[in-house]
Design a protein around this motif. Structure first.
Motif, mmCIF file in Angstrom:
data_model
loop_
_atom_site.group_PDB
_atom_site.id
_atom_site.type_symbol
_atom_site.label_atom_id
_atom_site.label_comp_id
_atom_site.label_asym_id
_atom_site.label_seq_id
_atom_site.Cartn_x
_atom_site.Cartn_y
_atom_site.Cartn_z
ATOM 1 N N ALA A 1 0.828 -1.200 0.000
ATOM 2 C CA ALA A 1 0.000 0.000 0.000
ATOM 3 C C ALA A 1 0.864 1.251 0.000
ATOM 4 C CB ALA A 1 -0.918 0.009 1.217
ATOM 5 N N TRP A 2 0.332 2.305 -0.618
ATOM 6 C CA TRP A 2 0.911 3.647 -0.531
ATOM 7 C C TRP A 2 0.303 4.322 0.689
ATOM 8 C CZ3 TRP A 2 -0.717 8.645 -0.112
ATOM 9 C CH2 TRP A 2 0.176 9.663 -0.452
ATOM 10 N N TRP A 3 1.175 4.934 1.508
ATOM 11 C CA TRP A 3 0.727 5.644 2.704
ATOM 12 C C TRP A 3 1.248 7.079 2.689
ATOM 13 C CZ3 TRP A 3 -2.453 3.821 6.490
ATOM 14 C CH2 TRP A 3 -2.653 2.440 6.562
ATOM 15 N N PRO A 4 0.538 8.004 3.334
ATOM 16 C CA PRO A 4 1.183 9.277 3.671
ATOM 17 C C PRO A 4 2.424 8.971 4.513
ATOM 18 C CG PRO A 4 -1.169 9.327 4.201
ATOM 19 C CD PRO A 4 -0.843 7.911 3.863
ATOM 20 N N HIS A 5 3.502 9.708 4.304
ATOM 21 C CA HIS A 5 4.776 9.345 4.924
ATOM 22 C C HIS A 5 4.710 9.329 6.442
ATOM 23 C CE1 HIS A 5 6.120 13.247 6.598
ATOM 24 N NE2 HIS A 5 5.348 13.758 5.658
ATOM 25 N N THR A 6 3.762 10.066 7.041
ATOM 26 C CA THR A 6 3.641 10.091 8.492
ATOM 27 C C THR A 6 3.083 8.787 9.045
ATOM 28 O OG1 THR A 6 1.510 11.190 8.135
ATOM 29 C CG2 THR A 6 3.403 12.589 8.706
ATOM 30 N N HIS A 7 2.460 7.992 8.200
ATOM 31 C CA HIS A 7 1.764 6.786 8.660
ATOM 32 C C HIS A 7 2.322 5.498 8.057
ATOM 33 C CE1 HIS A 7 -0.993 9.857 10.028
ATOM 34 N NE2 HIS A 7 -1.725 8.950 10.651
ATOM 35 N N CYS B 1 5.057 14.765 -4.866
ATOM 36 C CA CYS B 1 4.138 14.446 -3.769
ATOM 37 C C CYS B 1 3.915 12.943 -3.659
ATOM 38 C CB CYS B 1 2.810 15.173 -3.970
ATOM 39 S SG CYS B 1 2.911 16.966 -3.754
ATOM 40 N N ASP B 2 3.755 12.263 -4.794
ATOM 41 C CA ASP B 2 3.630 10.804 -4.784
ATOM 42 C C ASP B 2 4.845 10.164 -4.132
ATOM 43 O OD1 ASP B 2 1.172 10.758 -6.076
ATOM 44 O OD2 ASP B 2 2.008 10.356 -8.055
ATOM 45 N N ALA B 3 6.035 10.609 -4.552
ATOM 46 C CA ALA B 3 7.276 9.979 -4.108
ATOM 47 C C ALA B 3 7.526 10.193 -2.621
ATOM 48 C CB ALA B 3 8.455 10.499 -4.927
ATOM 49 N N HIS B 4 7.147 11.354 -2.097
ATOM 50 C CA HIS B 4 7.472 11.686 -0.713
ATOM 51 C C HIS B 4 6.297 11.494 0.246
ATOM 52 C CE1 HIS B 4 11.500 13.032 -1.571
ATOM 53 N NE2 HIS B 4 11.034 13.712 -2.600
ATOM 54 N N GLY B 5 5.194 10.963 -0.246
ATOM 55 C CA GLY B 5 4.090 10.644 0.646
ATOM 56 C C GLY B 5 3.381 11.846 1.210
ATOM 57 N N VAL B 6 3.214 12.891 0.408
ATOM 58 C CA VAL B 6 2.500 14.096 0.831
ATOM 59 C C VAL B 6 1.173 14.162 0.083
ATOM 60 C CG1 VAL B 6 2.539 16.610 0.922
ATOM 61 C CG2 VAL B 6 4.636 15.318 1.357
ATOM 62 N N LEU C 1 -2.911 20.731 33.912
ATOM 63 C CA LEU C 1 -2.200 20.520 32.652
ATOM 64 C C LEU C 1 -2.326 19.061 32.232
ATOM 65 C CD1 LEU C 1 1.206 22.451 32.969
ATOM 66 C CD2 LEU C 1 -0.927 23.225 31.918
ATOM 67 N N HIS C 2 -2.442 18.867 30.900
ATOM 68 C CA HIS C 2 -2.493 17.509 30.372
ATOM 69 C C HIS C 2 -1.388 17.339 29.330
ATOM 70 C CE1 HIS C 2 -6.578 15.683 31.622
ATOM 71 N NE2 HIS C 2 -6.184 16.558 32.527
ATOM 72 N N ILE C 3 -0.820 16.150 29.331
ATOM 73 C CA ILE C 3 0.229 15.770 28.383
ATOM 74 C C ILE C 3 -0.381 14.844 27.348
ATOM 75 C CG2 ILE C 3 2.463 14.611 28.127
ATOM 76 C CD1 ILE C 3 2.857 15.196 31.181
ATOM 77 N N HIS C 4 -0.071 15.075 26.075
ATOM 78 C CA HIS C 4 -0.629 14.279 24.992
ATOM 79 C C HIS C 4 0.511 13.695 24.152
ATOM 80 C CE1 HIS C 4 -4.375 16.271 26.096
ATOM 81 N NE2 HIS C 4 -3.716 17.419 25.999
ATOM 82 N N ALA C 5 0.575 12.377 24.098
ATOM 83 C CA ALA C 5 1.567 11.682 23.279
ATOM 84 C C ALA C 5 0.852 11.053 22.086
ATOM 85 C CB ALA C 5 2.290 10.615 24.091
ATOM 86 N N VAL C 6 1.322 11.349 20.895
ATOM 87 C CA VAL C 6 0.692 10.885 19.664
ATOM 88 C C VAL C 6 1.699 10.060 18.879
ATOM 89 C CG1 VAL C 6 -0.405 11.582 17.504
ATOM 90 C CG2 VAL C 6 -0.803 12.914 19.576
ATOM 91 N N ASN C 7 1.238 8.939 18.342
ATOM 92 C CA ASN C 7 2.082 8.067 17.532
ATOM 93 C C ASN C 7 1.342 7.713 16.253
ATOM 94 O OD1 ASN C 7 3.867 6.140 16.512
ATOM 95 N ND2 ASN C 7 3.013 4.500 17.793
ATOM 96 N N ASP C 8 1.756 8.298 15.134
ATOM 97 C CA ASP C 8 1.134 8.012 13.851
ATOM 98 C C ASP C 8 1.709 6.770 13.181
ATOM 99 O OD1 ASP C 8 -0.617 10.121 13.915
ATOM 100 O OD2 ASP C 8 0.680 11.486 12.815
ATOM 101 N N GLY C 9 2.800 6.231 13.708
ATOM 102 C CA GLY C 9 3.478 5.122 13.061
ATOM 103 C C GLY C 9 2.686 3.833 13.100
ATOM 104 N N ALA C 10 3.128 2.866 12.291
ATOM 105 C CA ALA C 10 2.429 1.591 12.164
ATOM 106 C C ALA C 10 2.721 0.643 13.316
ATOM 107 C CB ALA C 10 2.813 0.926 10.842
ATOM 108 N N GLU C 11 3.691 0.977 14.176
ATOM 109 C CA GLU C 11 4.052 0.124 15.300
ATOM 110 C C GLU C 11 3.874 0.895 16.611
ATOM 111 O OE1 GLU C 11 4.753 -2.991 14.954
ATOM 112 O OE2 GLU C 11 4.786 -2.926 12.752
ATOM 113 N N PRO C 12 3.487 0.191 17.687
ATOM 114 C CA PRO C 12 3.404 0.868 18.989
ATOM 115 C C PRO C 12 4.789 1.311 19.449
ATOM 116 C CG PRO C 12 3.115 -1.512 19.240
ATOM 117 C CD PRO C 12 3.112 -1.231 17.776
ATOM 118 N N ARG C 13 4.824 2.353 20.248
ATOM 119 C CA ARG C 13 6.095 2.857 20.775
ATOM 120 C C ARG C 13 6.102 2.688 22.290
ATOM 121 N NH1 ARG C 13 8.938 5.689 16.723
ATOM 122 N NH2 ARG C 13 10.637 5.491 18.227
ATOM 123 N N HIS C 14 7.049 1.876 22.745
ATOM 124 C CA HIS C 14 7.190 1.610 24.169
ATOM 125 C C HIS C 14 8.435 2.317 24.685
ATOM 126 C CE1 HIS C 14 4.091 -1.387 23.649
ATOM 127 N NE2 HIS C 14 4.818 -2.026 22.742
#
Length: 808
Positions: free
Chosen positions: A223-229, A333-338, A619-632
């Motif tokens: 699959a083609w994905w946006p580069h962030t994902h 844009c195709d090549a760089h996933g934008v 205050l709240h802290i927000h951690a976001v992970n767009d990647g295909a794998e979980p981050r531990h």
């Protein structure tokens, strides 16, 4: 044939001021090219191509009229028989008519609303760009003349034609491909090869009613994905066949990718889903890399998209107030996933959609653009227009006029038929009780910005998707200021002078401009009088202006990207300035990033840490992970006050799911109650800042955030220097390639660190330093200069700048 396409403004090397005097739309212009042909070229028909004529133009070749055009958005080709050519002295003439007299002609039906930003309402009849014709924000370089290449090539009668391509991804994740085209009579053994990283697939095409067709699955295709994902995987397509004479022929068909895009519009929302995964779209509205020529080479475009990819940008919008881009842009844009949000080139005005000639022009325009867009994995949305419904509503037009059939029916039908894998959306600002309601559909969001709301409005408005936002007069960096000084006789023009104001955008008829909007937030966030700064500290005024643009981006995107946010995307209005000065752009007209660009790059990364003030919830802290794998890993945190006194600190495990996020209340990290954001106001504020470091399992840094804790909105801002000077220090070391590596540290907390290093560009600035920390910055020389190395470092809460010393 011509060395390069040339608009009139480019060919005459006109400055913006010169262009006003030249009145490019008010004159008729001629282009002439004389050329010879080789004997081989004389023996065959040749194809004459004209990829952009702006706007009413006629073309003659050797005295014979070849074509007339009334749209800059249509590409033309003519096959010229060999008998029409001369061995020498061939002459191509192009006449571009004066547009102003044509605009002045009275035509019916009359417009039912006005668009004040547009210089002449007659433009609604003409298929041409509004760039250069919107005096409040674009320089007077209207696209007049050649806006695309003029070329000759052999008229290959055997080449494929009428190509239609669609590539998609099934819900089961299997690649799907359909192709249709014409080949000359007698063609046989027609095959398509699809080549990726492994062995190519071969698929036969079948002849059906005179058209060669293929519809197949491509098992195993990635699959083609946006580069962030994910990875933007592409496949090369090539056609092979035997001609009627038995000759084996080949034709490359470019690249494609397999993806599935859908719009999420339930419950008045709007979001983009790629391959079944909701994607937070972030980026900016694309503007030409050169506002005079409107051209950029494939190499330049690829380098720019590579930079945007590194910045975490995953979507660019081509606004209907600008112009279409060509093959090289979409290749990059195709090549760089934008991803690309593509407006059709309609903006704000009431278009004569029932006029037969206008309809024919729009149909021809779509023929040209569809030939570029088919099979493009980056193309995420085709949008009918920019702000047409919004303009109608704001002008007071009846609600029955807010959904013109041109955008809601006619163009929708054509696009969905021709591009079955690309969602269509009727307008950039549409949804809700009125078209620009933030909490429904898509909107041009300027609550934070022109409407001067507090930064919490980014959340309180219920914003769903901002097709444009956060427009400020962004102050350029050192190199941009050096160009301004050079054009103003060697001194920095005062911010009230005509030389400065020429580069500042404004809404026509308004009693303010976007300098005023930026300065409003300087006072609101930093508590310093802009009037006093302008009078006695002009350099500091500009530094605070740079910093506040970056600060607003950080605050808003931290709210929008948090888990549970109603917002699914936000695109900053203008990636690049159109002329020198404090324009809307994140990047100046010469391509140098501003502090706002660095801030956007920071908050757009696939792994992101944000902090928000939740009032009585702390205050709240927000951690976001767009990647295909979980981050531990783990989260290191530290609260400080004053010049760096630690209030509390700790470290805890942190696991963020794939393509997901988590939120933590700072109170949950503490052993007891602490009024961290001073919501309850028990005694003095206990903390002034929060430093966060997200570490991976091997201790590598994933993301970092330095957050200054502001007082509640109803309190006057805390003075920037309340904790005393932060004690900056910096050491530089030369590198073998001629650049310098600077390590800048701070004893206390340093806010919006900047550099003064004429002749040298930092890789990043505008960042914060927590007490006792340091950061490394690379400096490269300005192109074409040989300035000696010298630099100073400062921060907006520092009393003075500090000279960068040499490493021993």
């Amino acid at each position: 044939m011509l060395d390069a396409p040339a608009t009139v403004a480019q060919a005459l090397a006109l400055s913006a001021d010169d262009a006003v005097a030249a009145d490019l739309d008010g004159r008729t212009w001629w282009y002439r090219c004389r050329f010879d042909l080789t004997p081989a070229e004389l023996d065959r028909a040749l194809r004459l191509g004209l990829d952009g004529l702006a706007t009413q133009a006629s073309v003659w070749l050797n005295g014979e009229l070849q074509l007339s055009s009334s749209s800059m958005f249509v590409r033309h080709q003519r096959v010229v028989a060999s008998k029409q050519w001369r061995p020498s002295g061939n002459e191509l003439l192009i006449r571009v008519e004066a547009l102003s007299p044509l605009l002045a002609q009275q035509r019916k039906p009359r417009a039912r609303w006005r668009a004040p930003m547009v210089a002449h309402t007659g433009l609604r009849w003409w298929r041409t760009s509004l760039l250069g014709r919107t005096p409040g924000w674009s320089p007077a370089w209207p696209p007049v003349g050649l806006t695309g290449a003029v070329w000759l090539s052999p008229a290959d009668a055997d080449a494929p034609s009428a190509l239609q391509l669609d590539a998609g991804l099934s819900e089961a994740g299997v690649g799907q491909l359909s192709l249709g085209l014409h080949l000359p009579e007698g063609a046989t053994e027609v095959h398509l090869s699809v080549t990726g990283r492994d062995e190519p697939w071969q698929f036969p095409l079948m002849l059906n009613q005179g058209r060669w067709q293929l519809r197949t699955e491509v098992p195993g295709a990635q699959a083609w994905w946006p580069h962030t994902h994910g990875e933007p995987v592409r496949y090369a397509l090539a056609l092979a066949w035997r001609s009627a004479g038995g000759e084996l022929r080949h034709s490359p068909l470019g690249h494609t990718g397999f993806r599935r895009v859908a719009l999420l519009t339930q419950e008045d929302g709007f979001g983009i889903e790629v391959n079944g995964v909701p994607v937070f779209a972030r980026g900016a509205c694309w503007t030409p890399m050169d506002a005079r020529s409107l051209q950029a080479s494939p190499t330049q475009l690829d380098a720019e998209l590579q930079r945007l990819r590194a910045a975490g940008i995953n979507m660019l919008r081509l606004s209907g107030a600008t112009l279409y881009e060509g093959v090289a842009f979409f290749d990059a844009c195709d090549a760089h996933g934008v991803m690309v949000w593509q407006d059709l080139m309609f903006a704000n005005m009431d278009y004569p959609a029932t006029d037969a000639a206008f309809q024919a022009q729009v149909a021809a325009e779509l023929d040209t653009q569809l030939s570029i867009w088919r099979g493009r994995p980056c193309l995420a949305v085709v949008c009918g227009n920019s702000e047409v419904a919004q303009q109608a509503a704001m002008w007071g037009a009846d609600a029955s006029l807010w959904q013109p059939a041109l955008f809601h029916e006619q163009l929708r039908e054509r696009i969905t038929h021709e591009l079955p894998g690309v969602p269509y959306w009727p307008g950039s600002s549409i949804g809700g009780a009125y078209p620009f309601q933030p909490s429904a559909g898509t909107t041009s969001y300027y609550g934070v910005g022109a409407y001067r709301r507090g930064t919490r409005d980014a959340t309180q408005s219920g914003l769903r998707f901002a097709t444009e936002c956060l427009a400020l007069a962004q102050v350029p960096g050192e190199r941009g200021m050096a160009r301004l000084r050079a054009s103003a006789g060697g001194t920095t023009p005062p911010v009230h002078s005509p030389a400065w104001k020429a580069g500042v955008p404004r809404d026509l008829g308004a009693g303010w401009d976007f300098d005023d909007i930026r300065d409003h937030y300087v006072e609101r966030l930093y508590g310093e009088s802009v009037e006093a700064l302008r009078r006695s500290q002009p350099a500091r005024h500009l530094q605070l202006g740079r910093a506040v643009g970056a600060e607003l981006i950080t605050r808003c995107y931290s709210q929008w990207r948090r888990r549970g946010s109603a917002c699914s995307g936000a695109l900053v209005w203008f990636l690049r300035d159109l002329r020198p000065g404090a324009g809307w752009g994140l990047i100046d007209d010469a391509g140098d990033p501003k502090q706002a660009f660095h801030a956007l790059a920071d908050v757009c990364q696939p792994q992101h840490l944000g902090v928000t003030d939740e009032g009585m919830n702390g205050l709240h802290i927000h951690a976001v992970n767009d990647g295909a794998e979980p981050r531990h890993g783990s989260l290191q945190w530290r609260l400080w006050r004053d010049a760096g006194v630690t209030v509390a600190e700790g470290q805890q495990t942190l696991s963020v799911p794939a393509r997901g996020g988590i939120s933590l209340g700072v109170s949950s990290l503490l052993l007891g109650f602490l009024d961290v954001n001073w919501a309850f106001r028990f005694g003095p504020p206990p903390a002034h800042g929060l430093h966060l470091r997200w570490l991976g399992e091997s201790g590598e840094l994933i993301a970092e955030r330095v957050h200054f804790i502001d007082l509640p909105d109803d309190e006057a801002p805390r003075p920037l220097g309340h904790a005393g000077d932060p004690g900056l220090h910096a050491v530089a070391a030369p590198l073998d390639d001629g650049s310098w590596l600077v390590t800048v540290g701070s004893r206390g907390a340093a806010r919006a660190v900047y550099f003064e290093a004429e002749g040298w560009s930092p890789s990043v600035e505008g960042f914060h330093l927590a007490p006792g920390t340091a950061r490394t910055v690379r400096f490269t020389p300005w192109p074409g200069t040989s300035a000696p190395w010298h630099a100073s470092v400062g921060a907006i809460n520092a009393m003075t700048t500090v000279v960068v010393t040499h490493a021993r």
